[in-house]
Design a protein around this motif. Structure first.
Motif, PDB file in Angstrom:
ATOM      1  N   VAL A 271       1.002  -1.214   0.000  1.00 22.11           N
ATOM      2  CA  VAL A 271      -0.032  -0.088  -0.069  1.00 22.11           C
ATOM      3  C   VAL A 271       0.825   1.109  -0.047  1.00 22.11           C
ATOM      4  O   VAL A 271       2.025   1.212   0.385  1.00 22.11           O
ATOM      5  CB  VAL A 271      -1.001   0.097   1.149  1.00 22.11           C
ATOM      6  CG1 VAL A 271      -1.689  -1.163   0.988  1.00 22.11           C
ATOM      7  CG2 VAL A 271      -0.223   0.073   2.270  1.00 22.11           C
TER       8      VAL A 271
ATOM      9  N   ASP B  85      -7.433   8.909  -2.741  1.00 23.13           N
ATOM     10  CA  ASP B  85      -6.503   8.231  -3.075  1.00 23.13           C
ATOM     11  C   ASP B  85      -5.968   7.341  -2.040  1.00 23.13           C
ATOM     12  O   ASP B  85      -4.675   6.386  -2.242  1.00 23.13           O
ATOM     13  CB  ASP B  85      -5.310   8.986  -3.697  1.00 23.13           C
ATOM     14  CG  ASP B  85      -4.559   9.869  -2.587  1.00 23.13           C
ATOM     15  OD1 ASP B  85      -5.243   9.902  -1.567  1.00 23.13           O
ATOM     16  OD2 ASP B  85      -3.619  10.491  -2.571  1.00 23.13           O
ATOM     17  N   ALA B  86      -6.619   6.999  -0.958  1.00 28.37           N
ATOM     18  CA  ALA B  86      -6.324   6.053   0.328  1.00 28.37           C
ATOM     19  C   ALA B  86      -6.396   4.653  -0.357  1.00 28.37           C
ATOM     20  O   ALA B  86      -7.496   4.397  -1.311  1.00 28.37           O
ATOM     21  CB  ALA B  86      -7.110   6.349   1.211  1.00 28.37           C
ATOM     22  N   ASP B  87      -5.172   4.030  -0.314  1.00 28.35           N
ATOM     23  CA  ASP B  87      -5.499   2.478  -1.007  1.00 28.35           C
ATOM     24  C   ASP B  87      -5.589   1.620   0.007  1.00 28.35           C
ATOM     25  O   ASP B  87      -5.907   0.319  -0.011  1.00 28.35           O
ATOM     26  CB  ASP B  87      -4.496   2.293  -1.852  1.00 28.35           C
ATOM     27  CG  ASP B  87      -2.925   2.275  -1.292  1.00 28.35           C
ATOM     28  OD1 ASP B  87      -2.989   2.738  -0.231  1.00 28.35           O
ATOM     29  OD2 ASP B  87      -2.059   1.901  -1.787  1.00 28.35           O
TER      30      ASP B  87
ATOM     31  N   ARG C 118     -13.678   1.091  -3.112  1.00 24.96           N
ATOM     32  CA  ARG C 118     -13.037   1.721  -4.330  1.00 24.96           C
ATOM     33  C   ARG C 118     -12.280   0.543  -4.993  1.00 24.96           C
ATOM     34  O   ARG C 118     -11.519  -0.286  -4.369  1.00 24.96           O
ATOM     35  CB  ARG C 118     -12.203   2.964  -4.253  1.00 24.96           C
ATOM     36  CG  ARG C 118     -12.909   4.124  -3.366  1.00 24.96           C
ATOM     37  CD  ARG C 118     -13.938   5.010  -4.325  1.00 24.96           C
ATOM     38  NE  ARG C 118     -14.319   6.099  -3.557  1.00 24.96           N
ATOM     39  CZ  ARG C 118     -15.447   6.166  -2.736  1.00 24.96           C
ATOM     40  NH1 ARG C 118     -15.955   5.067  -2.363  1.00 24.96           N
ATOM     41  NH2 ARG C 118     -15.693   7.239  -2.009  1.00 24.96           N
TER      42      ARG C 118
ATOM     43  N   ARG D 110      -8.557  -0.250  -3.525  1.00 21.95           N
ATOM     44  CA  ARG D 110      -8.680   0.003  -2.171  1.00 21.95           C
ATOM     45  C   ARG D 110      -9.039  -1.122  -1.391  1.00 21.95           C
ATOM     46  O   ARG D 110      -9.760  -1.964  -1.586  1.00 21.95           O
ATOM     47  CB  ARG D 110      -9.478   1.199  -1.687  1.00 21.95           C
ATOM     48  CG  ARG D 110      -9.689   1.402  -0.483  1.00 21.95           C
ATOM     49  CD  ARG D 110     -10.922   2.457   0.068  1.00 21.95           C
ATOM     50  NE  ARG D 110     -10.435   3.881  -0.401  1.00 21.95           N
ATOM     51  CZ  ARG D 110     -10.867   4.898  -0.422  1.00 21.95           C
ATOM     52  NH1 ARG D 110     -12.096   4.821   0.048  1.00 21.95           N
ATOM     53  NH2 ARG D 110     -10.475   6.306  -0.694  1.00 21.95           N
ATOM     54  N   THR D 111      -8.199  -1.423  -0.189  1.00 19.91           N
ATOM     55  CA  THR D 111      -8.483  -2.599   0.676  1.00 19.91           C
ATOM     56  C   THR D 111      -9.296  -1.567   1.895  1.00 19.91           C
ATOM     57  O   THR D 111      -8.456  -0.825   2.496  1.00 19.91           O
ATOM     58  CB  THR D 111      -7.101  -3.298   1.156  1.00 19.91           C
ATOM     59  OG1 THR D 111      -6.564  -3.861   0.276  1.00 19.91           O
ATOM     60  CG2 THR D 111      -7.459  -4.290   2.376  1.00 19.91           C
ATOM     61  N   LEU D 112     -10.447  -2.251   2.111  1.00 20.92           N
ATOM     62  CA  LEU D 112     -11.241  -1.662   3.084  1.00 20.92           C
ATOM     63  C   LEU D 112     -11.204  -2.671   4.368  1.00 20.92           C
ATOM     64  O   LEU D 112     -11.886  -3.675   4.136  1.00 20.92           O
ATOM     65  CB  LEU D 112     -12.486  -1.447   2.680  1.00 20.92           C
ATOM     66  CG  LEU D 112     -13.736  -1.035   3.750  1.00 20.92           C
ATOM     67  CD1 LEU D 112     -13.247   0.319   4.323  1.00 20.92           C
ATOM     68  CD2 LEU D 112     -15.254  -0.763   3.075  1.00 20.92           C
TER      69      LEU D 112
END
Length: 365
Positions: A105, A150-152, A177, A180-182
């Motif tokens: 990340v 832009d947070a991944d 997104r 992206r890892t949530l």
């Protein structure tokens, strides 16, 4: 509110402002007196006898290496998932370390106030962490627009420790997104009646990783058992970062037992009882009528977060009176005027509230 995590020196200073490795057990550890514990969020009077017996029975198999297949299949069945979507871990805390080490990340974001181990693990792995700070005036509720586009990697707790806020599942899922890892920490979701707003078991949210802990509801903090639910390719990446045989045979036996129909029924009953005891605690706190005493509401977890004048002094006086509570100033987004109180049975709560009134009097409240 968002803090800029772009500069590593500023980021290190930001981390140093809060003791990310301080946890509730520190409030009751290394103390010669017997404190009534309202600092640790483990359900009282656990583990139950039947669970202790299941764990004890597993000790006859300690000569063999741990085999997690049955426990993994049981967890998968509990959530209606294939086993490829399940990873057993040494508590949910291990999963945060695996995520920090295994995933590539660039821009990790942690939504605070929340459990501090995710950020600590990310920093230890060399990541610069951006913080999204939820605000008291908003009831510490999530504003999705505050999360950088832009947070991944985004980490959030639900219900959140220490605020006791239960965010709508749709709001959290809306953070997903492409690319992206949530990560959703659901360590306390089984203490919510009906587990409403849970995302565990969902396969339609891209990049979703749900973490569960079996240590809170079942009193197994010393055994270390939890699990991650995610897409098979993510599970594979996390598994590669694990050491060999990370979950012991007794912990595997506990995992299998704690997702059985009997255990799920018992946990559901406990969730309703905790909800009633929490309502009693909240109602009694509101009767104090002390200027500046505020509760984060509605509280949905097995703890409540309160703000009151001279909280640091009140906490010290409570110790003298035989009660331990969790300081709030180690959580980013909170200060020393905050305390977290674990929900206990009504008799314990009533005794605690008498001590709290005396502690506030001694502190000049």
């Amino acid at each position: 509110m968002r803090t800029d995590g772009a500069d590593s020196a500023d980021s290190a200073a930001e981390a140093g402002a809060h003791d990310l490795r301080h946890h509730g057990d520190a409030e009751v550890r290394d103390d010669g007196s017997a404190l009534t514990d309202l600092a640790v969020n483990v359900r009282a009077d656990t583990p139950p006898v039947w669970l202790r017996e299941r764990i004890a029975a597993s000790l006859t198999g300690l000569a063999a290496y741990p085999d997690g297949r049955a426990a993994r299949a049981a967890v998968a069945a509990r959530h209606g998932l294939p086993v490829e979507r399940v990873l057993l871990t040494a508590g949910a805390a291990e999963a945060f370390v695996l995520l920090a080490r295994a995933l590539k990340v660039r821009h990790p974001v942690v939504v605070h106030p929340q459990f501090t181990e995710p950020e600590a693990a990310l920093r230890d792995a060399g990541h610069t962490v951006d913080r999204v700070l939820l605000r008291e005036e908003d009831g510490f509720r999530l504003a999705p627009g505050a999360v950088p586009k832009d947070a991944d990697l985004v980490v959030i707790g639900n219900p959140t420790n220490p605020t006791s806020v239960l965010h709508p599942a749709a709001t959290i899922a809306g953070l997903a997104r492409p690319g992206r890892t949530l990560v959703v920490d659901e360590a306390f979701m089984d203490a919510v009646p009906g587990e409403r707003e849970a995302l565990a078991g969902r396969t339609d949210v891209p990049g979703l990783v749900v973490l569960r802990s079996l240590t809170k509801t079942w009193g197994l903090a010393g055994l270390r058992i939890g699990y991650a639910l995610a897409a098979p390719e993510t599970i594979t990446e996390l598994e590669r970062a694990q050491p060999l045989w990370p979950v012991s045979t007794p912990a595997l036996a506990a995992a299998e037992a704690c997702v059985s129909p009997r255990a799920l029924a018992e946990a559901a009953h406990a969730a309703h009882r905790i909800s009633a005891d929490r309502a009693h605690l909240v109602a009694r706190l509101r009767e104090f009528g002390v200027a500046g005493l505020r509760l984060v509401s509605p509280a949905e977890a097995p703890f409540v977060l309160v703000r009151l004048p001279r909280a640091a002094a009140v906490r010290r006086h409570l110790r003298d009176l035989g009660f331990a509570v969790r300081r709030g100033d180690t959580f980013p987004g909170l200060g020393e005027e905050w305390l977290r109180l674990a929900v206990r049975d009504r008799s314990t709560v009533n005794s605690f509230l008498q001590a709290l009134a005396e502690a506030m009097r001694r502190a000049g409240g």
